[in-house]
Design a protein around this motif. Sequence first.
Motif, PDB file in Angstrom:
ATOM      1  N   GLY A   1       0.794  -1.221   0.000  1.00 13.66           N
ATOM      2  CA  GLY A   1       0.000   0.000   0.000  1.00 13.66           C
ATOM      3  C   GLY A   1       0.827   1.272   0.000  1.00 13.66           C
ATOM      4  O   GLY A   1       0.297   2.350   0.186  1.00 13.66           O
TER       5      GLY A   1
ATOM      6  N   SER B   1      -0.612   4.178  -9.523  1.00 15.90           N
ATOM      7  CA  SER B   1      -1.638   3.492  -8.755  1.00 15.90           C
ATOM      8  C   SER B   1      -2.383   4.476  -7.872  1.00 15.90           C
ATOM      9  O   SER B   1      -1.792   5.393  -7.304  1.00 15.90           O
ATOM     10  CB  SER B   1      -1.030   2.399  -7.890  1.00 15.90           C
ATOM     11  OG  SER B   1      -2.035   1.830  -7.080  1.00 15.90           O
ATOM     12  N   THR B   2      -3.669   4.272  -7.742  1.00 14.11           N
ATOM     13  CA  THR B   2      -4.483   5.092  -6.848  1.00 14.11           C
ATOM     14  C   THR B   2      -4.994   4.260  -5.682  1.00 14.11           C
ATOM     15  O   THR B   2      -5.853   4.708  -4.939  1.00 14.11           O
ATOM     16  CB  THR B   2      -5.673   5.692  -7.614  1.00 14.11           C
ATOM     17  OG1 THR B   2      -6.465   4.631  -8.145  1.00 14.11           O
ATOM     18  CG2 THR B   2      -5.208   6.614  -8.728  1.00 14.11           C
ATOM     19  N   TYR B   3      -4.481   3.061  -5.532  1.00 15.18           N
ATOM     20  CA  TYR B   3      -4.963   2.162  -4.485  1.00 15.18           C
ATOM     21  C   TYR B   3      -4.841   2.792  -3.104  1.00 15.18           C
ATOM     22  O   TYR B   3      -5.786   2.776  -2.318  1.00 15.18           O
ATOM     23  CB  TYR B   3      -4.202   0.837  -4.519  1.00 15.18           C
ATOM     24  CG  TYR B   3      -4.569  -0.078  -3.369  1.00 15.18           C
ATOM     25  CD1 TYR B   3      -5.759  -0.784  -3.395  1.00 15.18           C
ATOM     26  CD2 TYR B   3      -3.741  -0.200  -2.268  1.00 15.18           C
ATOM     27  CE1 TYR B   3      -6.124  -1.597  -2.335  1.00 15.18           C
ATOM     28  CE2 TYR B   3      -4.094  -1.009  -1.204  1.00 15.18           C
ATOM     29  CZ  TYR B   3      -5.281  -1.711  -1.245  1.00 15.18           C
ATOM     30  OH  TYR B   3      -5.638  -2.509  -0.193  1.00 15.18           O
ATOM     31  N   SER B   4      -3.692   3.359  -2.799  1.00 24.82           N
ATOM     32  CA  SER B   4      -3.462   3.938  -1.476  1.00 24.82           C
ATOM     33  C   SER B   4      -4.443   5.073  -1.205  1.00 24.82           C
ATOM     34  O   SER B   4      -5.025   5.153  -0.131  1.00 24.82           O
ATOM     35  CB  SER B   4      -2.023   4.421  -1.362  1.00 24.82           C
ATOM     36  OG  SER B   4      -1.795   4.946  -0.075  1.00 24.82           O
TER      37      SER B   4
ATOM     38  N   ARG C   1      -7.395   5.564  -2.637  1.00 22.17           N
ATOM     39  CA  ARG C   1      -8.746   5.000  -2.511  1.00 22.17           C
ATOM     40  C   ARG C   1      -8.929   4.349  -1.148  1.00 22.17           C
ATOM     41  O   ARG C   1      -9.987   4.474  -0.524  1.00 22.17           O
ATOM     42  CB  ARG C   1      -8.999   3.977  -3.616  1.00 22.17           C
ATOM     43  CG  ARG C   1      -9.210   4.579  -4.980  1.00 22.17           C
ATOM     44  CD  ARG C   1      -9.770   3.581  -5.993  1.00 22.17           C
ATOM     45  NE  ARG C   1      -9.325   2.236  -5.830  1.00 22.17           N
ATOM     46  CZ  ARG C   1      -8.455   1.600  -6.594  1.00 22.17           C
ATOM     47  NH1 ARG C   1      -7.920   2.218  -7.615  1.00 22.17           N
ATOM     48  NH2 ARG C   1      -8.124   0.356  -6.363  1.00 22.17           N
ATOM     49  N   LYS C   2      -7.905   3.657  -0.684  1.00 21.14           N
ATOM     50  CA  LYS C   2      -7.968   3.006   0.622  1.00 21.14           C
ATOM     51  C   LYS C   2      -8.115   4.050   1.730  1.00 21.14           C
ATOM     52  O   LYS C   2      -8.948   3.893   2.631  1.00 21.14           O
ATOM     53  CB  LYS C   2      -6.697   2.176   0.831  1.00 21.14           C
ATOM     54  CG  LYS C   2      -6.659   1.413   2.122  1.00 21.14           C
ATOM     55  CD  LYS C   2      -5.374   0.612   2.211  1.00 21.14           C
ATOM     56  CE  LYS C   2      -5.198  -0.002   3.576  1.00 21.14           C
ATOM     57  NZ  LYS C   2      -3.906  -0.669   3.709  1.00 21.14           N
ATOM     58  N   ASP C   3      -7.326   5.126   1.672  1.00 25.50           N
ATOM     59  CA  ASP C   3      -7.423   6.202   2.660  1.00 25.50           C
ATOM     60  C   ASP C   3      -8.811   6.835   2.647  1.00 25.50           C
ATOM     61  O   ASP C   3      -9.395   7.107   3.701  1.00 25.50           O
ATOM     62  CB  ASP C   3      -6.360   7.269   2.398  1.00 25.50           C
ATOM     63  CG  ASP C   3      -4.951   6.787   2.692  1.00 25.50           C
ATOM     64  OD1 ASP C   3      -4.801   5.753   3.377  1.00 25.50           O
ATOM     65  OD2 ASP C   3      -3.995   7.440   2.222  1.00 25.50           O
ATOM     66  N   CYS C   4      -9.337   7.066   1.454  1.00 24.76           N
ATOM     67  CA  CYS C   4     -10.666   7.663   1.329  1.00 24.76           C
ATOM     68  C   CYS C   4     -11.735   6.753   1.926  1.00 24.76           C
ATOM     69  O   CYS C   4     -12.615   7.205   2.662  1.00 24.76           O
ATOM     70  CB  CYS C   4     -10.960   7.958  -0.136  1.00 24.76           C
ATOM     71  SG  CYS C   4     -12.549   8.750  -0.408  1.00 24.76           S
ATOM     72  N   GLN C   5     -11.657   5.465   1.635  1.00 21.88           N
ATOM     73  CA  GLN C   5     -12.634   4.517   2.157  1.00 21.88           C
ATOM     74  C   GLN C   5     -12.570   4.456   3.680  1.00 21.88           C
ATOM     75  O   GLN C   5     -13.591   4.411   4.359  1.00 21.88           O
ATOM     76  CB  GLN C   5     -12.416   3.121   1.557  1.00 21.88           C
ATOM     77  CG  GLN C   5     -13.482   2.115   1.956  1.00 21.88           C
ATOM     78  CD  GLN C   5     -14.873   2.530   1.503  1.00 21.88           C
ATOM     79  OE1 GLN C   5     -15.086   2.875   0.359  1.00 21.88           O
ATOM     80  NE2 GLN C   5     -15.831   2.512   2.415  1.00 21.88           N
ATOM     81  N   MET C   6     -11.365   4.470   4.211  1.00 21.73           N
ATOM     82  CA  MET C   6     -11.211   4.450   5.671  1.00 21.73           C
ATOM     83  C   MET C   6     -11.796   5.725   6.287  1.00 21.73           C
ATOM     84  O   MET C   6     -12.433   5.673   7.343  1.00 21.73           O
ATOM     85  CB  MET C   6      -9.738   4.284   6.053  1.00 21.73           C
ATOM     86  CG  MET C   6      -9.166   2.927   5.686  1.00 21.73           C
ATOM     87  SD  MET C   6     -10.040   1.547   6.426  1.00 21.73           S
ATOM     88  CE  MET C   6      -9.608   1.774   8.137  1.00 21.73           C
TER      89      MET C   6
ATOM     90  N   ASN D   1     -15.497   5.375   6.342  1.00 19.78           N
ATOM     91  CA  ASN D   1     -15.900   4.459   7.415  1.00 19.78           C
ATOM     92  C   ASN D   1     -15.861   5.155   8.768  1.00 19.78           C
ATOM     93  O   ASN D   1     -16.777   4.978   9.597  1.00 19.78           O
ATOM     94  CB  ASN D   1     -14.991   3.230   7.435  1.00 19.78           C
ATOM     95  CG  ASN D   1     -15.202   2.309   6.261  1.00 19.78           C
ATOM     96  OD1 ASN D   1     -16.186   2.419   5.543  1.00 19.78           O
ATOM     97  ND2 ASN D   1     -14.252   1.417   6.023  1.00 19.78           N
TER      98      ASN D   1
END
Length: 117
Positions: free
Chosen positions: A71, A77-80, A82-87, A90
């Motif tokens: 990560g 990559s936009t994974y990191s 997107r993961k931060d945004c999702q967290m 939440n």
Amino acid sequence: MANDRLRALEDVEKEIAMVLQCAGNIVLELSKDKHNASFLDRQLIQFQNSVSRVENELSAQIRYLTQVATGQPHEGSTYSARKDCQMALNRAEYAKVKLGELGRTCEVMLEQQQQQT
């Protein structure tokens, strides 16, 4: 970026074929009664260089995949993010639920105070 990675892997595949070809040539030459030393030397050098290139490129690919899997931010990559945004979403949803519970608790307490007076 992905195309470059695929091209690099295709090049590795070609290098592996070269390694096998050199190894075959060396074994074939060694099976002869009289060896051509200069040919063996050239094939050995080519074999070693190809193996080195394969090792280097595969190591680079593994480093890249390790970076992606952990990560860490990396180009392409936009994974990191997107993961931060999702967290964050939440956490916001959790805060909303807890504030709703707190609001209901406050309303109940106010109603109880009003009934007592």
